[in-house]
Design a protein around this motif. Structure first.
Motif: not given
Ligand SMILES: Nc1nc2c(c(=O)[nH]1)N(C=O)[C@@H](CNc1ccc(C(=O)N[C@@H](CCC(=O)O)C(=O)O)cc1)CN2
Ligand SMILES: Nc1nc2c(ncn2[C@@H]2O[C@H](COP(=O)(O)OP(=O)(O)OP(=O)(O)O)[C@@H](O)[C@H]2O)c(=O)[nH]1
Ligand SMILES: [K+]
Ligand SMILES: [Mg+2]
Length: 463
Positions: A291-296
């Motif tokens: 999810g955090i990867q996707k945030t970027f």
């Protein structure tokens, strides 16, 4: 392309409604409809009616009355498609709609493909390609701005601008090509100064249209706004407050949002696509880190980044906020950044004032109590300032047009250089023809089945 058959489709939304409109277009449209139509008045044949007239009667098949209907007659070339066209307004029952279409198919019509009515309008010269494309944009327009741009394009604003340049350029092209016939005599039919002025004008218009695509894209697709920050600062609460609905799950558990959530709202006539993201932190949780990867990724795609932090967080220090802001600005220098302190309900006015001295751009809100949301939306409006859209402004929203404009500019730049370097007419003529080719792609003077297929396949059936 041969347009000999008669097509039929439901023109209104599929489903149950008060009234539904079924449209027939093609050489047999009137005859096919007439075979199923019994007028309220005795012995009235649709075949003998004037164009743009309306007739009340029954839709009948094998002496069975299907519905009471109103039938409009449009006679070629005076119709949307340019062909004979019939519109049947029936009651909006699904059964009636399907029965009528089935019967018309049995009577010799064929089901229309997506966009086929508009394709026929294009083929019959009722509208050019860019106007036809604007019809689709108009149907999908969901904000004042996207509506206005589509309307302007449909009314031919863009085409006229391109057409005018094209005509002027064709004029010069033929003079220059004439020079080729007199190559030995070293004559110049095309006044070079005048020609240079025209080329400069074309360059200017093309550049303006190309530049307008940035705005056009925003108008058509909405402005992507990513809401980012550490876990639990209230990102999902803010999304819900903006949308005015409980769209995202809110909880006091850090790491609640895993996958990004997006939704669109219109503010001051402009569409914004808000993207709630997973809170950024160090984590060993695999799903959360995806999810955090996707945030970027979402930050990369966004035009505006809302950076949210928690005013109630006693551990936060101005220093660490400033460092994070600096790091975002450093990583994404081109993004417009909005700095929001959330949970303003939890701190005193004095504390807030102190903070605002340190971070002057800070906007404080309480997402939970929906306080300060308007300050935020006002800030967005100021930021994206797409300018007061003028009715007569031509704005390019279509990437196919954008592409053709870039190529046209590239070619006309070559013509410009050719004039400067006194290049021979025959070489110059080639570059001029290339420029004309790309102009023609936009308006549809130059076209092929693949191109048309691609464009009209994206329309809805019945349009
Ligand atoms: N019922 C209905 N409503 C509709 C359409 C339609 O086809 N049917 N349209 C479809 O998208 C749009 C309107 N567009 C239209 C464009 C041209 C003509 C037409 O009949 N043009 C003729 C004659 C004009 C006249 O003399 O008044 C022509 O161009 O010669 C009709 C509709 C929106 N509303
Ligand atoms: N007092 C107060 N609490 C708030 C406010 N906004 C959000 N909260 C609370 O803060 C907690 C976290 O809210 P979320 O919206 O889930 O936070 P988030 O940033 O989306 O969290 P993650 O998705 O886990 O990263 C919830 O308990 C909210 O009720 C606010 O303005 N004031
Ligand atoms: K949370
Ligand atoms: Mg969340």
């Amino acid at each position: 392309m041969i347009l000999k058959d008669t097509i039929v489709a439901l023109a209104t939304a599929s489903g149950v409604g008060a009234i539904a409109v079924i449209r027939l277009s093609g050489p047999d449209a009137i005859k096919i409809a007439n075979d199923c139509f019994v007028s309220i008045k005795e012995n009235k044949s649709l075949l003998e009616q004037k164009s743009h007239t309306l007739h009340l009667g029954h839709f009948v098949h094998q002496s069975r009355i299907i519905d009471q209907v109103l039938v409009s007659v449009f006679k070629n070339p005076h119709s949307y498609t340019g062909e004979d066209t019939i519109e049947i307004s029936c009651h909006g029952s699904l059964y009636i709609q399907q029965e009528i279409i089935q019967i018309l198919l049995q009577q010799g019509a064929r089901m229309a493909d997506a966009g086929e009515f508009t394709l026929r309008a294009f083929m019959n010269g009722k509208l050019d390609l860019s106007q036809a494309e604007a019809v689709a944009d108009l149907i999908s327009s969901d904000s004042e701005a996207s509506h206005q741009v589509a309307m302007q394009q449909m009314r031919g604003g863009f085409s006229n601008e391109i057409q005018l340049l094209r005509d002027q350029l064709i004029n010069f092209a033929s003079l220059i090509e004439l020079e080729l016939d007199f190559a030995e005599e070293d004559v110049e039919f095309a006044d070079r100064t005048e020609f240079k002025n025209l080329v400069a004008r074309i360059q200017l218009v093309l550049k303006r249209l190309i530049d307008s695509f940035a705005v056009g894209n925003v108008i058509k697709n909405g402005i992507p706004v990513a809401i980012v920050g550490e876990p639990n600062v209230g990102k999902s609460t803010l999304l819900n407050a903006l949308l005015n609905e409980e769209r995202a799950i809110v909880s006091d558990i850090a790491g609640t949002t895993r996958d990004t959530i997006e939704d669109e709202i219109i503010i001051d006539g402009v569409a914004y696509r808000f993207i709630d993201t997973a809170g950024i932190r160090e984590t060993k949780d695999v799903v959360e880190s995806i999810g955090i990867q996707k945030t970027f990724e979402k930050i990369t795609q966004a035009q505006v980044v809302i950076y949210l932090f928690d005013l109630s967080d006693t551990k936060y220090q101005i220093y660490s906020i400033k460092t994070e802001l600096a790091s975002i600005k450093n990583k994404f220098p081109l993004k417009q950044l909005v700095v929001i302190g959330n949970k303003a309900d939890t701190i005193s006015k004095e504390e807030l004032e102190k903070l605002k001295i340190e971070i002057p751009e800070l906007i404080s809100i309480s997402a939970k109590s929906k306080l300060g949301i308007e300050t935020l939306t006002n800030e967005l409006t100021k930021m994206v300032n797409i300018g007061a859209l003028n009715n007569s402004d031509t704005i390019v929203t279509n990437s196919r047009h954008y592409d053709a404009l870039l190529k046209a500019l590239n070619e006309i730049n070559k013509v410009d250089e050719a004039i400067i370097n006194n290049v021979s007419s025959d070489l110059m003529a080639i570059d001029i023809r290339e420029t004309l080719y790309y102009f023609g792609l936009i308006t549809g003077e130059v076209t092929n089945d693949d191109l048309l297929g691609n464009i009209f396949a994206n329309f809805c059936i019945g349009k």
